[in-house]
Design a protein around this motif. Structure first.
Motif, PDB file in Angstrom:
ATOM      1  N   ALA A  88       0.840  -1.202   0.000  1.00  0.00           N
ATOM      2  CA  ALA A  88       0.000   0.000   0.000  1.00  0.00           C
ATOM      3  C   ALA A  88       0.878   1.255   0.000  1.00  0.00           C
ATOM      4  O   ALA A  88       0.577   2.229  -0.697  1.00  0.00           O
ATOM      5  CB  ALA A  88      -0.940  -0.009   1.203  1.00  0.00           C
ATOM      6  N   ALA A  89       1.966   1.217   0.769  1.00  0.00           N
ATOM      7  CA  ALA A  89       2.893   2.356   0.798  1.00  0.00           C
ATOM      8  C   ALA A  89       3.535   2.551  -0.571  1.00  0.00           C
ATOM      9  O   ALA A  89       3.647   3.689  -1.051  1.00  0.00           O
ATOM     10  CB  ALA A  89       3.962   2.123   1.851  1.00  0.00           C
ATOM     11  N   ARG A  90       3.926   1.464  -1.198  1.00  0.00           N
ATOM     12  CA  ARG A  90       4.534   1.533  -2.532  1.00  0.00           C
ATOM     13  C   ARG A  90       3.604   2.239  -3.510  1.00  0.00           C
ATOM     14  O   ARG A  90       4.016   3.145  -4.239  1.00  0.00           O
ATOM     15  CB  ARG A  90       4.851   0.127  -3.019  1.00  0.00           C
ATOM     16  N   GLN A  91       2.346   1.831  -3.537  1.00  0.00           N
ATOM     17  CA  GLN A  91       1.402   2.423  -4.476  1.00  0.00           C
ATOM     18  C   GLN A  91       1.166   3.900  -4.183  1.00  0.00           C
ATOM     19  O   GLN A  91       1.126   4.729  -5.089  1.00  0.00           O
ATOM     20  CB  GLN A  91       0.068   1.664  -4.475  1.00  0.00           C
ATOM     21  N   LYS A  92       1.035   4.228  -2.905  1.00  0.00           N
ATOM     22  CA  LYS A  92       0.827   5.636  -2.529  1.00  0.00           C
ATOM     23  C   LYS A  92       2.018   6.486  -2.964  1.00  0.00           C
ATOM     24  O   LYS A  92       1.842   7.593  -3.485  1.00  0.00           O
ATOM     25  CB  LYS A  92       0.611   5.757  -1.022  1.00  0.00           C
ATOM     26  N   LEU A  93       3.217   5.979  -2.775  1.00  0.00           N
ATOM     27  CA  LEU A  93       4.414   6.722  -3.156  1.00  0.00           C
ATOM     28  C   LEU A  93       4.530   6.861  -4.674  1.00  0.00           C
ATOM     29  O   LEU A  93       4.853   7.938  -5.183  1.00  0.00           O
ATOM     30  CB  LEU A  93       5.657   6.047  -2.575  1.00  0.00           C
ATOM     31  N   LEU A  94       4.251   5.790  -5.405  1.00  0.00           N
ATOM     32  CA  LEU A  94       4.274   5.870  -6.869  1.00  0.00           C
ATOM     33  C   LEU A  94       3.238   6.874  -7.372  1.00  0.00           C
ATOM     34  O   LEU A  94       3.524   7.672  -8.274  1.00  0.00           O
ATOM     35  CB  LEU A  94       4.021   4.494  -7.482  1.00  0.00           C
ATOM     36  N   ASP A  95       2.042   6.853  -6.783  1.00  0.00           N
ATOM     37  CA  ASP A  95       0.987   7.792  -7.169  1.00  0.00           C
ATOM     38  C   ASP A  95       1.367   9.240  -6.866  1.00  0.00           C
ATOM     39  O   ASP A  95       0.823  10.167  -7.463  1.00  0.00           O
ATOM     40  CB  ASP A  95      -0.329   7.455  -6.457  1.00  0.00           C
ATOM     41  N   SER A  96       2.303   9.413  -5.933  1.00  0.00           N
ATOM     42  CA  SER A  96       2.734  10.760  -5.528  1.00  0.00           C
ATOM     43  C   SER A  96       3.994  11.212  -6.248  1.00  0.00           C
ATOM     44  O   SER A  96       4.589  12.222  -5.880  1.00  0.00           O
ATOM     45  CB  SER A  96       2.966  10.787  -4.014  1.00  0.00           C
ATOM     46  N   GLY A  97       4.441  10.444  -7.243  1.00  0.00           N
ATOM     47  CA  GLY A  97       5.575  10.864  -8.049  1.00  0.00           C
ATOM     48  C   GLY A  97       6.916  10.271  -7.673  1.00  0.00           C
ATOM     49  O   GLY A  97       7.942  10.656  -8.234  1.00  0.00           O
ATOM     50  N   CYS A  98       6.938   9.332  -6.735  1.00  0.00           N
ATOM     51  CA  CYS A  98       8.203   8.685  -6.375  1.00  0.00           C
ATOM     52  C   CYS A  98       8.581   7.658  -7.440  1.00  0.00           C
ATOM     53  O   CYS A  98       7.725   7.168  -8.181  1.00  0.00           O
ATOM     54  CB  CYS A  98       8.079   7.985  -5.021  1.00  0.00           C
ATOM     55  N   GLN A  99       9.866   7.343  -7.484  1.00  0.00           N
ATOM     56  CA  GLN A  99      10.382   6.336  -8.414  1.00  0.00           C
ATOM     57  C   GLN A  99      11.042   5.215  -7.633  1.00  0.00           C
ATOM     58  O   GLN A  99      11.734   5.469  -6.638  1.00  0.00           O
ATOM     59  CB  GLN A  99      11.434   6.946  -9.334  1.00  0.00           C
ATOM     60  N   ILE A 100      10.852   3.990  -8.091  1.00  0.00           N
ATOM     61  CA  ILE A 100      11.507   2.846  -7.460  1.00  0.00           C
ATOM     62  C   ILE A 100      12.955   2.795  -7.919  1.00  0.00           C
ATOM     63  O   ILE A 100      13.243   2.849  -9.112  1.00  0.00           O
ATOM     64  CB  ILE A 100      10.795   1.532  -7.822  1.00  0.00           C
ATOM     65  N   ILE A 101      13.867   2.685  -6.973  1.00  0.00           N
ATOM     66  CA  ILE A 101      15.285   2.515  -7.249  1.00  0.00           C
ATOM     67  C   ILE A 101      15.617   1.020  -7.162  1.00  0.00           C
ATOM     68  O   ILE A 101      16.312   0.475  -7.999  1.00  0.00           O
ATOM     69  CB  ILE A 101      16.157   3.296  -6.232  1.00  0.00           C
ATOM     70  N   ARG A 102      15.093   0.373  -6.139  1.00  0.00           N
ATOM     71  CA  ARG A 102      15.277  -1.069  -5.920  1.00  0.00           C
ATOM     72  C   ARG A 102      14.127  -1.541  -5.047  1.00  0.00           C
ATOM     73  O   ARG A 102      13.823  -0.910  -4.039  1.00  0.00           O
ATOM     74  CB  ARG A 102      16.616  -1.298  -5.228  1.00  0.00           C
ATOM     75  N   TRP A 103      13.491  -2.641  -5.405  1.00  0.00           N
ATOM     76  CA  TRP A 103      12.346  -3.134  -4.636  1.00  0.00           C
ATOM     77  C   TRP A 103      12.464  -4.644  -4.488  1.00  0.00           C
ATOM     78  O   TRP A 103      12.122  -5.399  -5.377  1.00  0.00           O
ATOM     79  CB  TRP A 103      11.030  -2.765  -5.322  1.00  0.00           C
ATOM     80  N   ASP A 104      12.967  -5.086  -3.318  1.00  0.00           N
ATOM     81  CA  ASP A 104      13.176  -6.513  -3.071  1.00  0.00           C
ATOM     82  C   ASP A 104      12.078  -7.138  -2.217  1.00  0.00           C
ATOM     83  O   ASP A 104      12.091  -8.337  -2.000  1.00  0.00           O
ATOM     84  CB  ASP A 104      14.533  -6.744  -2.407  1.00  0.00           C
ATOM     85  N   GLY A 105      11.158  -6.337  -1.694  1.00  0.00           N
ATOM     86  CA  GLY A 105      10.017  -6.876  -0.957  1.00  0.00           C
ATOM     87  C   GLY A 105      10.170  -6.827   0.558  1.00  0.00           C
ATOM     88  O   GLY A 105      11.128  -6.283   1.094  1.00  0.00           O
TER      89      GLY A 105
END
Length: 112
Positions: free
Chosen positions: A69-86
Protein backbone atom coordinates in the motif's frame (compact mmCIF):
# COMPACT_ATOMS: atom_id res chain seq x y z
CA UNK A 1 -1.06 5.08 5.48
CA UNK A 2 1.19 6.22 8.33
CA UNK A 3 4.86 6.66 7.47
CA UNK A 4 7.22 7.00 10.41
CA UNK A 5 10.97 7.35 10.60
CA UNK A 6 12.84 4.36 11.92
CA UNK A 7 16.08 4.65 13.79
CA UNK A 8 17.94 3.12 10.85
CA UNK A 9 19.91 4.71 8.07
CA UNK A 10 22.11 3.28 5.39
CA UNK A 11 25.09 4.21 3.34
CA UNK A 12 26.10 2.30 0.23
CA UNK A 13 29.76 2.26 -0.70
CA UNK A 14 31.88 0.25 -3.14
CA UNK A 15 34.33 -0.32 -0.26
CA UNK A 16 32.32 -1.34 2.81
CA UNK A 17 35.35 -2.91 4.52
CA UNK A 18 37.24 0.41 4.45
CA UNK A 19 34.11 2.27 5.57
CA UNK A 20 33.73 -0.15 8.50
CA UNK A 21 37.29 0.55 9.65
CA UNK A 22 36.63 4.30 9.48
CA UNK A 23 33.28 4.34 11.28
CA UNK A 24 34.24 1.72 13.87
CA UNK A 25 37.88 2.55 14.57
CA UNK A 26 38.02 6.29 13.89
CA UNK A 27 34.46 7.43 14.67
CA UNK A 28 33.95 4.96 17.52
CA UNK A 29 30.68 3.31 16.44
CA UNK A 30 30.00 -0.16 17.84
CA UNK A 31 29.87 -3.01 15.32
CA UNK A 32 26.69 -5.01 15.99
CA UNK A 33 26.83 -7.62 13.23
CA UNK A 34 28.29 -8.28 9.85
CA UNK A 35 27.55 -10.54 6.89
CA UNK A 36 28.88 -10.43 3.33
CA UNK A 37 28.04 -7.06 1.81
CA UNK A 38 26.32 -5.62 4.92
CA UNK A 39 27.50 -4.41 8.30
CA UNK A 40 25.38 -2.99 11.12
CA UNK A 41 26.81 -0.42 13.51
CA UNK A 42 25.27 1.19 16.56
CA UNK A 43 25.29 4.99 16.65
CA UNK A 44 23.63 5.87 19.95
CA UNK A 45 19.93 5.13 19.49
CA UNK A 46 20.41 4.72 15.74
CA UNK A 47 21.44 1.76 13.61
CA UNK A 48 23.83 2.58 10.79
CA UNK A 49 24.11 0.05 7.96
CA UNK A 50 26.97 -0.13 5.48
CA UNK A 51 26.07 -1.96 2.27
CA UNK A 52 28.20 -2.71 -0.75
CA UNK A 53 26.98 -0.76 -3.77
CA UNK A 54 27.13 2.47 -5.68
CA UNK A 55 26.76 5.52 -3.43
CA UNK A 56 23.28 7.10 -3.22
CA UNK A 57 24.04 9.41 -0.32
CA UNK A 58 22.68 8.71 3.16
CA UNK A 59 19.49 6.64 2.95
CA UNK A 60 16.97 7.19 5.72
CA UNK A 61 14.24 4.68 6.41
CA UNK A 62 10.48 4.89 6.81
CA UNK A 63 8.53 2.10 8.50
CA UNK A 64 5.00 1.29 7.33
CA UNK A 65 2.35 -1.27 8.33
CA UNK A 66 1.65 -2.32 4.69
CA UNK A 67 4.55 -2.28 2.24
CA UNK A 68 2.53 -2.69 -0.96
CA UNK A 69 0.00 0.00 0.00
CA UNK A 70 2.89 2.36 0.80
CA UNK A 71 4.53 1.53 -2.53
CA UNK A 72 1.40 2.42 -4.48
CA UNK A 73 0.83 5.64 -2.53
CA UNK A 74 4.41 6.72 -3.16
CA UNK A 75 4.27 5.87 -6.87
CA UNK A 76 0.99 7.79 -7.17
CA UNK A 77 2.73 10.76 -5.53
CA UNK A 78 5.58 10.86 -8.05
CA UNK A 79 8.20 8.69 -6.38
CA UNK A 80 10.38 6.34 -8.41
CA UNK A 81 11.51 2.85 -7.46
CA UNK A 82 15.28 2.52 -7.25
CA UNK A 83 15.28 -1.07 -5.92
CA UNK A 84 12.35 -3.13 -4.64
CA UNK A 85 13.18 -6.51 -3.07
CA UNK A 86 10.02 -6.88 -0.96
CA UNK A 87 9.10 -7.37 2.69
CA UNK A 88 12.09 -7.54 5.02
CA UNK A 89 14.52 -6.48 2.29
CA UNK A 90 15.72 -3.34 0.53
CA UNK A 91 12.96 -1.18 -0.95
CA UNK A 92 14.60 2.06 -2.09
CA UNK A 93 12.63 4.91 -3.60
CA UNK A 94 13.51 8.41 -4.77
CA UNK A 95 10.99 11.11 -3.93
CA UNK A 96 10.09 13.88 -6.43
CA UNK A 97 12.68 16.14 -4.78
CA UNK A 98 15.65 13.76 -5.09
CA UNK A 99 15.86 12.14 -1.65
CA UNK A 100 16.40 8.37 -1.63
CA UNK A 101 14.86 6.42 1.25
CA UNK A 102 14.11 2.85 2.22
CA UNK A 103 10.57 1.67 3.00
CA UNK A 104 10.38 -1.18 5.51
CA UNK A 105 7.29 -3.06 6.64
CA UNK A 106 6.97 -3.04 10.40
CA UNK A 107 6.87 -6.45 12.04
CA UNK A 108 6.25 -7.56 15.61
CA UNK A 109 10.00 -8.21 15.97
CA UNK A 110 10.72 -4.66 14.83
CA UNK A 111 8.30 -3.17 17.36
CA UNK A 112 10.00 -5.01 20.22
Amino acid sequence: MPFKFSRCFLMQTPEPEKALVFYRDIMGLEQVRSKPGETELKAGEFRFFLDKGEPMGPVMEYVVPDLEAARQKLLDSGCQIIRWDGVGKSCYMRDPFGMVFNVFQETEDFKG
